[in-house]
Design a protein around this motif. Structure first.
Motif, short mmCIF file in Angstrom:
data_model
loop_
_atom_site.label_atom_id
_atom_site.label_comp_id
_atom_site.label_asym_id
_atom_site.label_seq_id
_atom_site.Cartn_x
_atom_site.Cartn_y
_atom_site.Cartn_z
N GLU A 147 11.72 -11.13 -2.17
CA GLU A 147 11.85 -9.70 -1.91
C GLU A 147 11.17 -8.91 -3.02
O GLU A 147 11.07 -9.39 -4.13
CB GLU A 147 13.32 -9.31 -1.83
CG GLU A 147 14.06 -10.02 -0.72
CD GLU A 147 13.61 -9.62 0.67
OE1 GLU A 147 13.08 -8.51 0.82
OE2 GLU A 147 13.77 -10.41 1.59
N ALA B 99 9.70 -7.27 0.61
CA ALA B 99 8.60 -7.43 1.55
C ALA B 99 8.10 -6.02 1.88
O ALA B 99 8.83 -5.24 2.47
CB ALA B 99 9.07 -8.14 2.81
N LEU B 100 6.91 -5.70 1.45
CA LEU B 100 6.37 -4.36 1.64
C LEU B 100 5.32 -4.34 2.74
O LEU B 100 4.50 -5.26 2.83
CB LEU B 100 5.75 -3.86 0.33
CG LEU B 100 6.71 -3.83 -0.87
CD1 LEU B 100 5.96 -3.50 -2.15
CD2 LEU B 100 7.82 -2.82 -0.62
N SER C 247 1.98 -3.76 4.79
CA SER C 247 0.54 -3.74 4.47
C SER C 247 0.18 -4.49 3.20
O SER C 247 -0.94 -4.36 2.73
CB SER C 247 0.04 -2.30 4.37
OG SER C 247 0.28 -1.62 5.58
N VAL C 248 1.09 -5.24 2.62
CA VAL C 248 0.79 -6.03 1.43
C VAL C 248 0.49 -7.45 1.86
O VAL C 248 1.30 -8.09 2.54
CB VAL C 248 1.96 -6.00 0.42
CG1 VAL C 248 1.69 -6.93 -0.75
CG2 VAL C 248 2.20 -4.59 -0.06
N GLU C 249 -0.70 -7.96 1.51
CA GLU C 249 -1.05 -9.32 1.86
C GLU C 249 -0.35 -10.30 0.94
O GLU C 249 -0.23 -10.06 -0.25
CB GLU C 249 -2.56 -9.52 1.76
CG GLU C 249 -3.31 -8.77 2.84
CD GLU C 249 -4.79 -9.07 2.83
OE1 GLU C 249 -5.20 -10.13 2.31
OE2 GLU C 249 -5.54 -8.23 3.33
N VAL C 250 0.12 -11.39 1.53
CA VAL C 250 0.83 -12.42 0.78
C VAL C 250 0.20 -13.76 1.13
O VAL C 250 0.09 -14.12 2.31
CB VAL C 250 2.32 -12.44 1.17
CG1 VAL C 250 3.05 -13.58 0.48
CG2 VAL C 250 2.98 -11.11 0.87
N GLU D 62 4.62 -19.17 -3.45
CA GLU D 62 5.38 -18.81 -4.64
C GLU D 62 6.13 -20.04 -5.13
O GLU D 62 6.48 -20.92 -4.34
CB GLU D 62 6.36 -17.67 -4.33
CG GLU D 62 5.65 -16.39 -3.93
CD GLU D 62 6.61 -15.28 -3.55
OE1 GLU D 62 7.83 -15.47 -3.63
OE2 GLU D 62 6.11 -14.21 -3.17
#
Length: 102
Positions: free
Chosen positions: A3, A5-6, A8-11, A37
């Protein structure tokens, strides 16, 4: 993923399985991935995720919360090799559509 989780943020992530779903009269395949991660370094397949984070019915409930207006029902689960195959097929189709396939 960890956490928060936003939007438009690429992970960076890797696939660990596939959920076979039905939404009304549509059949869907949704990839299950884990974030790249350290806390997920030992998660490589569905069994690894289930040991830490519940069963597929819990995953589909989370998916339904993220997709308002959809009523998903699980009809099956696929392992990592199926997820890898789906990704390869999708990548191949993308290359054909863009004219990049040799």
């Amino acid at each position: 993923m960890c956490e928060p989780a936003l939007p438009s943020v690429e992970v960076a992530a890797w696939p660990i399985g596939v959920l076979h779903l039905v939404d009304g009269d549509r059949d869907l395949d949704e990839l299950l991935c884990v974030a790249d991660e350290r806390c997920f370094a030992r998660v490589h397949d569905l069994e690894d995720l289930a040991a830490r984070h519940g069963e597929p019915t819990e995953w589909v409930n989370s998916l339904a919360r993220l997709s308002c207006g959809h009523h998903y029902r699980i009809v099956g689960c696929g392992r990592r090799d199926e997820a890898d195959r789906l990704l390869a097929e999708g990548h191949h189709a993308y290359l054909q559509l863009t004219g990049c396939l040799e």
